[in-house]
Scaffold this motif. Sequence first.
Motif, PDB file in Angstrom:
ATOM      1  N   LYS A  56       0.853  -1.197   0.000  1.00 18.53           N
ATOM      2  CA  LYS A  56       0.000   0.000   0.000  1.00 18.53           C
ATOM      3  C   LYS A  56       0.883   1.238   0.000  1.00 18.53           C
ATOM      4  N   PRO A  57       0.521   2.322  -0.649  1.00 16.50           N
ATOM      5  CA  PRO A  57      -0.665   2.413  -1.510  1.00 16.50           C
ATOM      6  C   PRO A  57      -0.379   1.814  -2.872  1.00 16.50           C
ATOM      7  N   PHE A  58      -1.411   1.264  -3.505  1.00 18.05           N
ATOM      8  CA  PHE A  58      -1.221   0.688  -4.835  1.00 18.05           C
ATOM      9  C   PHE A  58      -2.322   1.188  -5.746  1.00 18.05           C
ATOM     10  N   ALA A  59      -2.046   1.137  -7.053  1.00 19.54           N
ATOM     11  CA  ALA A  59      -3.076   1.525  -8.021  1.00 19.54           C
ATOM     12  C   ALA A  59      -4.012   0.340  -8.208  1.00 19.54           C
ATOM     13  N   LEU A  60      -5.289   0.629  -8.316  1.00 19.81           N
ATOM     14  CA  LEU A  60      -6.278  -0.420  -8.477  1.00 19.81           C
ATOM     15  C   LEU A  60      -5.996  -1.287  -9.709  1.00 19.81           C
ATOM     16  N   ASP A  61      -5.541  -0.643 -10.772  1.00 19.68           N
ATOM     17  CA  ASP A  61      -5.223  -1.396 -11.989  1.00 19.68           C
ATOM     18  C   ASP A  61      -4.150  -2.435 -11.733  1.00 19.68           C
ATOM     19  N   GLU A  62      -3.205  -2.087 -10.845  1.00 21.24           N
ATOM     20  CA  GLU A  62      -2.147  -3.045 -10.548  1.00 21.24           C
ATOM     21  C   GLU A  62      -2.716  -4.243  -9.792  1.00 21.24           C
ATOM     22  N   LEU A  63      -3.587  -3.970  -8.832  1.00 20.61           N
ATOM     23  CA  LEU A  63      -4.221  -5.067  -8.099  1.00 20.61           C
ATOM     24  C   LEU A  63      -4.985  -5.983  -9.054  1.00 20.61           C
ATOM     25  N   LEU A  64      -5.731  -5.386  -9.974  1.00 17.04           N
ATOM     26  CA  LEU A  64      -6.514  -6.190 -10.921  1.00 17.04           C
ATOM     27  C   LEU A  64      -5.605  -7.024 -11.810  1.00 17.04           C
ATOM     28  N   ALA A  65      -4.517  -6.403 -12.269  1.00 13.92           N
ATOM     29  CA  ALA A  65      -3.579  -7.129 -13.127  1.00 13.92           C
ATOM     30  C   ALA A  65      -2.987  -8.318 -12.376  1.00 13.92           C
ATOM     31  N   ARG A  66      -2.658  -8.105 -11.117  1.00 10.85           N
ATOM     32  CA  ARG A  66      -2.059  -9.197 -10.336  1.00 10.85           C
ATOM     33  C   ARG A  66      -3.080 -10.275 -10.025  1.00 10.85           C
ATOM     34  N   LEU A  67      -4.299  -9.864  -9.775  1.00  9.19           N
ATOM     35  CA  LEU A  67      -5.374 -10.823  -9.525  1.00  9.19           C
ATOM     36  C   LEU A  67      -5.549 -11.727 -10.745  1.00  9.19           C
ATOM     37  N   ARG A  68      -5.571 -11.112 -11.920  1.00  5.69           N
ATOM     38  CA  ARG A  68      -5.702 -11.907 -13.147  1.00  5.69           C
ATOM     39  C   ARG A  68      -4.497 -12.819 -13.326  1.00  5.69           C
ATOM     40  N   ALA A  69      -3.315 -12.299 -13.013  1.00  5.54           N
ATOM     41  CA  ALA A  69      -2.099 -13.095 -13.197  1.00  5.54           C
ATOM     42  C   ALA A  69      -2.103 -14.318 -12.278  1.00  5.54           C
ATOM     43  N   VAL A  70      -2.441 -14.152 -11.005  1.00  5.05           N
ATOM     44  CA  VAL A  70      -2.406 -15.320 -10.110  1.00  5.05           C
ATOM     45  C   VAL A  70      -3.490 -16.330 -10.488  1.00  5.05           C
ATOM     46  N   MET A  71      -4.603 -15.847 -11.048  1.00  9.11           N
ATOM     47  CA  MET A  71      -5.659 -16.774 -11.427  1.00  9.11           C
ATOM     48  C   MET A  71      -5.319 -17.548 -12.697  1.00  9.11           C
ATOM     49  N   ARG A  72      -4.342 -17.062 -13.447  1.00 11.18           N
ATOM     50  CA  ARG A  72      -3.939 -17.743 -14.685  1.00 11.18           C
ATOM     51  C   ARG A  72      -2.860 -18.783 -14.453  1.00 11.18           C
ATOM     52  N   ARG A  73      -2.287 -18.791 -13.261  1.00 13.36           N
ATOM     53  CA  ARG A  73      -1.144 -19.692 -13.042  1.00 13.36           C
ATOM     54  C   ARG A  73      -1.531 -21.154 -13.183  1.00 13.36           C
ATOM     55  N   PRO A  74      -0.554 -22.003 -13.515  1.00 12.07           N
ATOM     56  CA  PRO A  74      -0.859 -23.401 -13.806  1.00 12.07           C
ATOM     57  C   PRO A  74      -1.467 -24.156 -12.622  1.00 12.07           C
ATOM     58  N   SER A  75      -1.244 -23.667 -11.397  1.00  8.06           N
ATOM     59  CA  SER A  75      -1.841 -24.346 -10.253  1.00  8.06           C
ATOM     60  C   SER A  75      -3.365 -24.267 -10.342  1.00  8.06           C
ATOM     61  N   ASP A  76      -3.845 -23.288 -11.112  1.00  8.24           N
ATOM     62  CA  ASP A  76      -5.272 -23.137 -11.309  1.00  8.24           C
ATOM     63  C   ASP A  76      -5.624 -23.858 -12.608  1.00  8.24           C
ATOM     64  N   LEU A  77      -6.301 -24.988 -12.497  1.00  3.50           N
ATOM     65  CA  LEU A  77      -6.469 -25.843 -13.661  1.00  3.50           C
ATOM     66  C   LEU A  77      -7.694 -25.492 -14.503  1.00  3.50           C
ATOM     67  N   ARG A  78      -8.388 -24.438 -14.102  1.00  7.26           N
ATOM     68  CA  ARG A  78      -9.580 -24.125 -14.870  1.00  7.26           C
ATOM     69  C   ARG A  78      -9.212 -23.404 -16.161  1.00  7.26           C
ATOM     70  N   PRO A  79      -9.992 -23.616 -17.218  1.00  7.23           N
ATOM     71  CA  PRO A  79      -9.684 -22.943 -18.476  1.00  7.23           C
ATOM     72  C   PRO A  79      -9.919 -21.446 -18.367  1.00  7.23           C
ATOM     73  N   SER A  80      -9.175 -20.656 -19.172  1.00  5.70           N
ATOM     74  CA  SER A  80      -9.366 -19.212 -19.113  1.00  5.70           C
ATOM     75  C   SER A  80     -10.392 -18.753 -20.147  1.00  5.70           C
ATOM     76  N   ARG A  81     -10.723 -19.643 -21.098  1.00  2.68           N
ATOM     77  CA  ARG A  81     -11.780 -19.293 -22.055  1.00  2.68           C
ATOM     78  C   ARG A  81     -12.609 -20.532 -22.340  1.00  2.68           C
ATOM     79  N   ILE A  82     -13.920 -20.354 -22.338  1.00  2.00           N
ATOM     80  CA  ILE A  82     -14.807 -21.466 -22.645  1.00  2.00           C
ATOM     81  C   ILE A  82     -15.711 -21.043 -23.797  1.00  2.00           C
ATOM     82  N   SER A  83     -15.835 -21.896 -24.815  1.00  2.00           N
ATOM     83  CA  SER A  83     -16.724 -21.603 -25.936  1.00  2.00           C
ATOM     84  C   SER A  83     -17.726 -22.732 -26.096  1.00  2.00           C
ATOM     85  N   ILE A  84     -18.989 -22.356 -26.200  1.00  2.00           N
ATOM     86  CA  ILE A  84     -20.068 -23.321 -26.403  1.00  2.00           C
ATOM     87  C   ILE A  84     -21.037 -22.710 -27.399  1.00  2.00           C
ATOM     88  N   GLY A  85     -21.431 -23.484 -28.409  1.00  2.00           N
ATOM     89  CA  GLY A  85     -22.292 -22.909 -29.442  1.00  2.00           C
ATOM     90  C   GLY A  85     -21.575 -21.723 -30.076  1.00  2.00           C
TER      91      GLY A  85
END
Length: 225
Positions: free
Chosen positions: A102-131
Motif C-alpha cells: 500500500k498504496p497501490f493503483a487499483l489497476d495493478e491489483l486487478l492485473a495481479r489478480l488476473r495473473a495469479v488466477m492464470r497460473r498453472p496451479s489453477d487448472l480451470r480454463p481461461s476461455r470457454i466456448s459453447i455454441g
Amino acid sequence: MRVLLVEDEPRMAAALRSALTVKHDMVMDHVATLADAELVAGDIDYDAILLDRQLPDGDGLDLVARLRSRGVMLPIIVITAKGAVTERVTGLEMGADDYLAKPFALDELLARLRAVMRRPSDLRPSRISIGRLSFDMTFQEISVDGRPFDLPRREILVLECLMRRVGRMVPRSVLMEAVFSLDDEIQSNALDSHISRLRRKLAGAQAGVVVNVVRGLGYMLREET
Ligand code: CA
C-alpha cells in the motif's frame, strides 16, 4: 469470480468493494479479522483471497500458513503497508502468491489478480466456448460470434458458473454462492429472475446455447441442438 477481502480498515475495504464489485463484476465478501476469514474460507469456494497483514487478531501471513497446511491452494494476494523487500520475501515463502504494498493503483491489483488466477496451479480454463458463445474468464468478456455480448453483473456471474459446468446440472446452492455475497439481501426468487432474463437474452442473440431447468434442483447449460 468470488473474492474474499480480509481488511480491517473500513475505508480501504469500501474502496476495494466498490471497485471490484461495481466496476469489475466480481462477488466480494469482506471480513475484518483472521478468525472470520478462516471461518468463511473453509466454507465458501473462493477464487482468490486479498489479505491485509496487520489485522486486529494477528498477522495475515498466519492465515496463509494455516490455509496452506490444510491443503487450501487458492490464490492469495497479500496487501499491506509492510512493503519492504524482506517482508515481501517472507510473504511469498509462507505461501502467498503475490505481495502488493500500500498504496497501490487499483489497476495493478486487478492485473495481479488476473495473473495469479492464470497460473498453472489453477487448472480451470481461461476461455470457454459453447455454441456461438464464448466467455473469457480472465477478462470477464463475453461474445457471440466474436461480437461483444454485454450483460449486467449478476447475469455474467450466473453465466460464468453455468459455463464452467456445461452439460452438468448445477444445483441452486452452487449458483447462489457464485452470484450473491454474504452481505447481499436476497429475495427468494432473485436467482430465477436473473436466469430467466439471461435465457431470453441468449435466445435473442442466437447464442446457440440453452439453459434447461432441472425442476426443484437447479439449472443446466448445454449447446443447442
Ligand atoms: Ca490493517
